[in-house]
Structure formats: structure tokens, C-alpha cells
Design an enzyme around this catalytic site. Sequence first.
Site, PDB file in Angstrom:
ATOM      1  N   ALA A  10      35.591   6.841  27.324  1.00 54.17           N
ATOM      2  CA  ALA A  10      36.368   7.851  28.049  1.00 54.17           C
ATOM      3  C   ALA A  10      37.740   8.049  27.408  1.00 54.17           C
ATOM      4  O   ALA A  10      38.438   7.084  27.119  1.00 54.17           O
ATOM      5  CB  ALA A  10      36.543   7.417  29.490  1.00 54.17           C
ATOM      6  N   ASP A  51      36.359  14.426  32.552  1.00 56.08           N
ATOM      7  CA  ASP A  51      37.187  15.486  31.963  1.00 56.08           C
ATOM      8  C   ASP A  51      37.729  16.446  33.014  1.00 56.08           C
ATOM      9  O   ASP A  51      37.904  17.631  32.766  1.00 56.08           O
ATOM     10  CB  ASP A  51      36.390  16.254  30.889  1.00 56.08           C
ATOM     11  N   HIS A 101      41.394   9.798  28.035  1.00 58.10           N
ATOM     12  CA  HIS A 101      42.279  10.455  28.997  1.00 58.10           C
ATOM     13  C   HIS A 101      43.401  11.163  28.244  1.00 58.10           C
ATOM     14  O   HIS A 101      44.132  10.542  27.483  1.00 58.10           O
ATOM     15  CB  HIS A 101      42.842   9.435  29.992  1.00 58.10           C
TER      16      HIS A 101
HETATM   17  P1  IMP Z   1      27.984   6.900  27.056  1.00 51.56           P
HETATM   18  O1  IMP Z   1      28.919   6.651  28.199  1.00 51.56           O
HETATM   19  O2  IMP Z   1      28.691   6.945  25.723  1.00 51.56           O
HETATM   20  O3  IMP Z   1      26.810   5.982  27.086  1.00 51.56           O
HETATM   21  O4  IMP Z   1      27.380   8.380  27.269  1.00 51.56           O
HETATM   22  C1  IMP Z   1      26.521   8.687  28.372  1.00 51.56           C
HETATM   23  C2  IMP Z   1      26.875  10.061  28.945  1.00 51.56           C
HETATM   24  O5  IMP Z   1      28.161  10.013  29.533  1.00 51.56           O
HETATM   25  C3  IMP Z   1      26.917  11.196  27.908  1.00 51.56           C
HETATM   26  O6  IMP Z   1      26.481  12.386  28.536  1.00 51.56           O
HETATM   27  C4  IMP Z   1      28.407  11.303  27.582  1.00 51.56           C
HETATM   28  O7  IMP Z   1      28.753  12.583  27.114  1.00 51.56           O
HETATM   29  C5  IMP Z   1      28.997  11.022  28.955  1.00 51.56           C
HETATM   30  N1  IMP Z   1      30.383  10.499  28.898  1.00 51.56           N
HETATM   31  C6  IMP Z   1      30.773   9.234  28.644  1.00 51.56           C
HETATM   32  N2  IMP Z   1      32.114   9.141  28.713  1.00 51.56           N
HETATM   33  C7  IMP Z   1      32.572  10.354  29.030  1.00 51.56           C
HETATM   34  C8  IMP Z   1      33.873  10.893  29.280  1.00 51.56           C
HETATM   35  O8  IMP Z   1      34.892  10.220  29.228  1.00 51.56           O
HETATM   36  N3  IMP Z   1      33.941  12.208  29.589  1.00 51.56           N
HETATM   37  C9  IMP Z   1      32.838  12.986  29.702  1.00 51.56           C
HETATM   38  N4  IMP Z   1      31.603  12.535  29.472  1.00 51.56           N
HETATM   39  C10 IMP Z   1      31.465  11.224  29.155  1.00 51.56           C
HETATM   40 MG    MG Z   2      38.039  12.671  29.000  1.00 52.91          MG
END
Ligand code: IMP
Ligand code: MG
Length: 332
Positions: free
Chosen positions: A40, A13, A42
Site C-alpha cells: 500500500a 486509494d 499512501h
Molecule cells: P497484493 O496485496 O499485492 O497481494 O494484491 C492483491 C490485490 O490488492 C490486487 O488487486 C492489488 O491491486 C490490490 N492492492 C494491494 N494493495 C493495494 C493498495 O494499496 N491500493 C489499491 N489496491 C491494492
Molecule cells: Mg494507495
Amino acid sequence: MPCTVIVGGFWGDEGKGKIISYLALHDKVEVCVRTGSVNAAHTIWCEGKRYALHMVPGGFVNENCRLLIAPGANVHVGQFLKEVEETKTKNRIGVDNQASIIEEKHSAQDKASAHLKGLGTTGWGVGPAIEERVRRTARLAKDIQELQPFLADVPQEIEEALTKNTNVLLEGTQGILLSLFHGTYPYVTGRDTSASAVCSEAGVGPTKVDNVVLVLKSFVTRVGTGPLPGEISKEDAVKRGWFETAAGTGRDRRAAPFNFELAKKAVMINGATQIALTKLDALYPECKGARNYGELSKETKEFVLRVERETGAPVVFIGTGPDALDLVDRRK
Ligand code: IMP
Ligand code: MG
């Protein structure tokens, strides 16, 4: 430019989407490659419309840009098809044959796991989907009926573009501190998020990369659990204009001041050649919308110079507003 990798320097982010959209338009990027997975989002502003893209590469804002999803990426078919429709990119997007597939069952496993819940995952199921890939039982893009019209050989297409000396952008996701290898384990995502990993997912050898752009936001945010040095309260974040909610999940983002030590580590591990500093207008409102370095206040410039001094990398792009073109490009 020819081959540029974009990565995040903190916990995601940082505003990668905005920098990607600027480069796609300004540098006439011809191939933009998305890595990672659907967790993620964007954020891209294009002609006054906001997009939160989980699958389609941010380079879509340039209508002449070929859009590709990397062999190392993990595709959510429903979300992919929805975004292709929304961005009207059916005729110029490809998915590598070998990209793996994330399914509903992975999301259910993610949400049912007390351990994963404790990490505050996004709930999309990326961890379980990658586990399945490692077990070698995951389905791949080439096995999916709806993806047949999009199948591509992504490393080969990138190679051809680079041979013609056209601009290629490899779009990383999240940030280095969410990396499975270099982040705040176990409070991390299910993959390495470094520039090297982006190349590996895309199928591009390290000698082919010309630039690594590290995106750093002017303050630090984090969603989910895990350490955040210097964390301030939500009330304080609101007062300072740093309070944000996640583009993907809508959760509150925790906030902290810019962290020079972590920025330095991010430059090191990613081998960053350039820094993009985003949301500088949140720290220095007087620079909102500036497009020339000369328009920045003395204080703003002092902050930029301090980032360069402490990290050892040049701050080449400075974000001053949400639009792709609200940016100071110091290459000019
Ligand atoms: P997961 O990737 O869904 O397994 O989440 C694992 C950790 O990564 C958590 O703390 C999520 O909030 C963080 N996370 C995953 N993708 C993003 C993103 O695109 N932006 C910010 N945090 C992310
Ligand atoms: Mg993001």
C-alpha cells in the site's frame, strides 16, 4: 480524538494519506501507527513535495509525532530504511519487535505464481510473506540487524500515550473491499483491512477506540482484477477527470461512479463514526480548494447530504484538493 482509526471504504486509494496528514497536523497527533505492508502506498503532500509512503506512517508531516510500525505489520527493510531517510524521521520512528519481515524471495514467489498474477497483485510479495508468518517460519523485526536501533514495544507505547490522553492515530491500509474476509474474494489482499483488524494489528483493544474515520473517494477506483460494479471505460474516466494511476505500481486505476450501497456496507463493517469524503473537487470543480462548508455549491452539499442519508454516518471531512489543508472540517 484520543484514539482514532482511519480505514478505506472501497478498494484502497481513497485518499487516506491526505486525511491522515490533515489530522496529524490539525489535531496534533502524538502517535501515528502504520499497519499492513509495503503493497500500500499512501500519498502525502507536504510543503509542495509529494511522498508515496509504503512504510513510514503518514503522520510524519507533524514533526512532533512519534511514528510506529505495528506488531501485526509486515516490514520491507530496504523500503523502510529508504523512506526513513527521505522523511528524515530516524529519531522518532519505531518498529515493533514482533513485526514480520517481507523479503525478496516473497516478491519472486508472488510474481512466479500464475494464481497470484491472475489476481493482479502489486508484486511485492505480501501474500507469500504472510503465508510464511502463518507457517511460523517468518523472520521478525527483532531478528534483523539493521532494525535494532528502531525496535519498540508498540502496544505499550500506545497505551502510555492514551493514558496521558494524547491523540493516537491508527493508520489502516487499502480498503474494506480488498479485505481477505469482507472483500471480493479471491480478488483481495492477504489480510483483513477492517477497523477491527487495524486495532488487532496495532495491539489496541476495541474498547479503547473513540473514532473510526471511514475514507470514501467521490468516485470509486480499483487496481488489479476483480469485479467493479458500474465500471466506466478509461476514455470516459479521462473525460470526467477520474483517471488515476496507482501511487505504488503506476498501474492504471479502473474507475466507477460513487457507490452508495458499498459505502453503506463499509460503514457497517468498520463501525464508522465519521466519514471523510475525498476528491469532491473531481465531481464538483467549483469547490476546489474550499475550506469552509459555506463555500460549497448547492449541488455539492446535496451530494454530501445524500452520502449521510444513505450510509447513516456523518460526513465530517471533505477533501477539496491535494494539500493536507485543502479540506472542509465540519467539526469546527
Ligand atoms: P497484493 O496485496 O499485492 O497481494 O494484491 C492483491 C490485490 O490488492 C490486487 O488487486 C492489488 O491491486 C490490490 N492492492 C494491494 N494493495 C493495494 C493498495 O494499496 N491500493 C489499491 N489496491 C491494492
Ligand atoms: Mg494507495
